[in-house]
Design an enzyme around this catalytic site. Structure first.
Site, mmCIF file in Angstrom:
data_model
loop_
_atom_site.group_PDB
_atom_site.id
_atom_site.type_symbol
_atom_site.label_atom_id
_atom_site.label_comp_id
_atom_site.label_asym_id
_atom_site.label_seq_id
_atom_site.Cartn_x
_atom_site.Cartn_y
_atom_site.Cartn_z
ATOM 1 N N HIS A 186 0.856 -1.203 0.000
ATOM 2 C CA HIS A 186 0.000 0.000 0.000
ATOM 3 C C HIS A 186 0.888 1.248 0.000
ATOM 4 O O HIS A 186 2.045 1.203 0.422
ATOM 5 C CB HIS A 186 -0.885 -0.064 1.263
ATOM 6 C CG HIS A 186 -1.609 1.192 1.560
ATOM 7 N ND1 HIS A 186 -1.160 2.111 2.490
ATOM 8 C CD2 HIS A 186 -2.748 1.689 1.034
ATOM 9 C CE1 HIS A 186 -2.004 3.126 2.521
ATOM 10 N NE2 HIS A 186 -2.975 2.898 1.650
ATOM 11 N N ASN A 188 1.432 3.710 1.775
ATOM 12 C CA ASN A 188 2.140 4.161 2.988
ATOM 13 C C ASN A 188 3.256 3.230 3.420
ATOM 14 O O ASN A 188 4.006 3.560 4.347
ATOM 15 C CB ASN A 188 1.156 4.268 4.163
ATOM 16 C CG ASN A 188 0.250 5.461 4.029
ATOM 17 O OD1 ASN A 188 0.421 6.277 3.129
ATOM 18 N ND2 ASN A 188 -0.720 5.571 4.919
ATOM 19 N N LYS A 189 3.361 2.066 2.798
ATOM 20 C CA LYS A 189 4.306 1.065 3.288
ATOM 21 C C LYS A 189 5.747 1.413 2.869
ATOM 22 O O LYS A 189 5.963 2.256 2.012
ATOM 23 C CB LYS A 189 3.914 -0.323 2.780
ATOM 24 C CG LYS A 189 2.506 -0.738 3.232
ATOM 25 C CD LYS A 189 2.395 -0.813 4.749
ATOM 26 C CE LYS A 189 1.084 -1.403 5.236
ATOM 27 N NZ LYS A 189 -0.047 -0.459 5.267
ATOM 28 N N ASN A 190 6.716 0.691 3.468
ATOM 29 C CA ASN A 190 8.127 1.031 3.219
ATOM 30 C C ASN A 190 8.524 0.840 1.758
ATOM 31 O O ASN A 190 9.407 1.515 1.256
ATOM 32 C CB ASN A 190 9.037 0.192 4.117
ATOM 33 C CG ASN A 190 9.057 0.731 5.539
ATOM 34 O OD1 ASN A 190 8.119 1.442 5.929
ATOM 35 N ND2 ASN A 190 10.095 0.436 6.283
ATOM 36 N N ILE A 191 7.879 -0.118 1.108
ATOM 37 C CA ILE A 191 8.020 -0.328 -0.342
ATOM 38 C C ILE A 191 6.607 -0.336 -0.894
ATOM 39 O O ILE A 191 5.741 -1.040 -0.371
ATOM 40 C CB ILE A 191 8.673 -1.703 -0.618
ATOM 41 C CG1 ILE A 191 10.153 -1.698 -0.239
ATOM 42 C CG2 ILE A 191 8.517 -2.116 -2.064
ATOM 43 C CD1 ILE A 191 11.024 -0.845 -1.118
#
Ligand SMILES: Cc1ncc(COP(=O)(O)O)c(C=O)c1O
Length: 385
Positions: A186, A188-191
Site C-alpha cells: 500500500h 504508505n508502506k516502506n516499499i
C-alpha cells in the site's frame, strides 16, 4: 477518494519516495501494450522470491487479499478460530470473518504494542487453527516464541507482515523463514506499488493454489485448456503496479537506513525535551530489527485536558500531519455485534484511544523531526491536567 488540500510546506505523516527512473519505467509499461499482470508482475515476483531467500512468492493486488488467501491455504474456514491482535488495521481480523472463521483476540504487550504471546497460548482451544501475528510499525513479534507455540499446538501461522517488509528477526529478513508471510505494498508502506501485496509460500503446491485463488480458480493448460475446480477471486497485481515495485526494491536498504536515523533523531529530541516527564510513551528503541515503518507515541490521556483529536488538530494547525494506527478492532460496531465489549483488552483499548503516528518517511529531514517534537511537547505542556 479526495486527498486533503495541504499547503506546500505541510509535513504529512508519510509520503512515498518514487524516483524518476521508476516513473519513466511506468510510462514504458503504459506504452507497451500490456498493462495488466504480465512480464513485470513475473519479474517482481522473482525479485521478491530472491528477497525471501528463494521461497516461492506470489504478488497480489492488496495485502488484504494475501491474508485472506493465506488463511484459505492454511485450511481455515467455518468452525475454526484464529488468534490475532486487537491493535491492527481492521483487515487483519476482517479476513478471518471473510473465510467464515472466528477471530479470537489476545491483548497486546503495552511496551511492544504487539500481541502478547502468553495471552495467545491462553487463548488456544481445540477449534484454533492459526495465529495471525502483526509486526506493528515494523517491530517484529518474537518469531522464536511464536513458532515454538505454533509447533507445540500444531497451528498454522499467517504472518501479517504488512508493515515489516525489510525488518529482521535475528539477522534474517522477515519472510525468509516461517510459515505463510503476507506483505502489503500500500502507498504508505516502506516499499509500495500504490496498492498491492505479496504472499511468501512454503512450496510450489501452495504457489499453484495461491495462483488459483488469485484468479477465479482457473488452471490453464496448452493453448486452449481451462479448468476451474475451486472458487477464486480477482486479486492479480497489474504490470503498472509491479513496475513501481521493481523500482522501489533497490532503495529498500537506503529507505530503512534513513528511517532508522530519523527514529534515532526522534529519541534524541524527545530526550532533550524531557517528554518522559509528561508521561508520553515512546516506542521500543530497536535499531537492529525494526524497519521503522512508523514512529508512534502513546499520549498520556490521564494527564491531559485535550483528547487525541485535539492534539491532532493542534498539530495540523502547526502544519504537521499525524495519523491513528489504530483504534482497537473489537470496539468497532461490527465486532461489538459479534460480542466483544469495552474492557475485554485494556492495553489495546488504551493504545487505541491514545496512539499517535508522527511523521516518518525517508525524504524527511532531522530539522522536521525537531519541529515535530517541539510542537508536540509544547501542545502537551499547554494542556497538562
Ligand atoms: C497490519 C496491516 N494488515 C493488513 C493490511 C492490509 O494491506 P492492504 O491495505 O494492502 O490491503 C495493512 C495495510 O494497510 C496493515 O497495515
Amino acid at each position: 477518494m479526495t486527498a486533503p488540500a495541504a499547503p506546500k510546506d505541510f509535513l504529512p505523516f508519510t509520503r512515498p519516495s518514487i524516483d524518476d527512473e521508476t516513473i519513466a519505467g511506468v510510462a514504458e509499461v503504459l506504452r507497451s501494450g500490456w498493462i495488466t499482470s504480465g512480464p513485470q508482475a513475473k519479474a517482481f515476483e522473482a525479485r521478491l522470491s530472491e528477497y525471501a531467500g528463494g521461497r516461492p512468492v506470489r504478488a497480489f493486488n492488496s495485502g488484504t487479499a494475501t491474508l485472506e488467501i493465506g488463511l484459505r491455504l492454511a485450511g481455515v474456514g467455518p468452525g475454526h478460530e484464529v488468534i490475532t491482535t486487537p491493535l491492527s488495521w481492521v483487515a487483519t481480523s476482517n479476513v478471518v470473518l471473510e473465510v467464515g472463521a472466528r477471530p479470537v483476540f489476545a491483548d497486546i504487550d503495552p511496551v511492544t504494542r504487539n500481541i502478547d504471546l502468553d495471552r495467545v497460548e491462553a487463548a488456544i482451544t481445540p477449534a484454533t487453527r492459526a495465529i495471525i501475528p502483526v509486526d506493528l510499525a515494523g517491530l517484529p513479534v518474537d518469531r522464536d516464541r511464536l513458532y515454538a507455540l505454533a509447533k507445540k499446538h500444531q497451528l498454522r501461522v499467517v504472518e501479517d507482515a504488512a508493515q515489516s517488509f525489510g525488518s529482521e528477526w535475528r539477522g534474517q529478513r522477515i519472510g525468509a523463514s516461517g510459515d505463510l508471510v503476507s506483505f502489503s505494498f500500500h502507498a504508505n508502506k516502506n516499499i509500495t506499488t500504490a496498492e498491492g501485496g505479496c504472499l511468501v509460500l512454503n512450496d510450489e503446491r501452495e504457489a499453484k493454489l495461491a495462483e488459483q485463488y488469485r484468479l477465479q480458480g482457473v488452471v490453464r493448460s496448452g493453448y486452449d485448456g481451462m479448468e476451474v475446480d475451486l472458487v477464486g477471486g480477482k486479486f492479480n497485481l497489474t504490470d503498472v503496479a509491479a513496475r513501481i515495485g521493481l523500482g522501489q526494491l533497490p532503495h529498500l536498504g537506503a529507505f530503512i537506513a534513513r528511517r532508522r536515523e530519523l527514529a534515532r533523531n526522534y529519541f534524541a529530541a524527545f530526550h532533550v525535551s524531557a517528554a518522559g516527564a509528561l508521561g508520553l510513551r515512546l516506542p521500543v528503541a530497536d535499531f537492529a530489527q525494526s524497519n521503522w515503518h512508523m514512529f508512534q507515541v502513546v499520549l498520556p490521556e490521564e494527564r491531559l485536558t485535550l483528547p487525541r483529536a485535539g492534539v491532532m488538530a493542534a498539530m495540523e494547525a502547526a502544519g504537521i500531519g499525524t495519523g491513528v494506527h489504530y483504534p482497537a478492532i473489537h470496539r468497532f460496531a461490527l465486532y461489538r455485534r459479534l460480542g466483544w465489549k469495552a474492557g475485554d483488552f485494556p492495553h489495546a483499548e488504551y493504545a487505541g484511544r491514545n496512539i499517535l503516528t508522527l511523521p516518518l518517511f525517508p525524504a524527511m529531514t532531522s530539522a522536521d523531526v525537531t519541529r515535530v517534537v517541539t510542537t508536540l511537547v509544547g501542545i502537551l505542556q499547554d494542556h497538562r491536567r
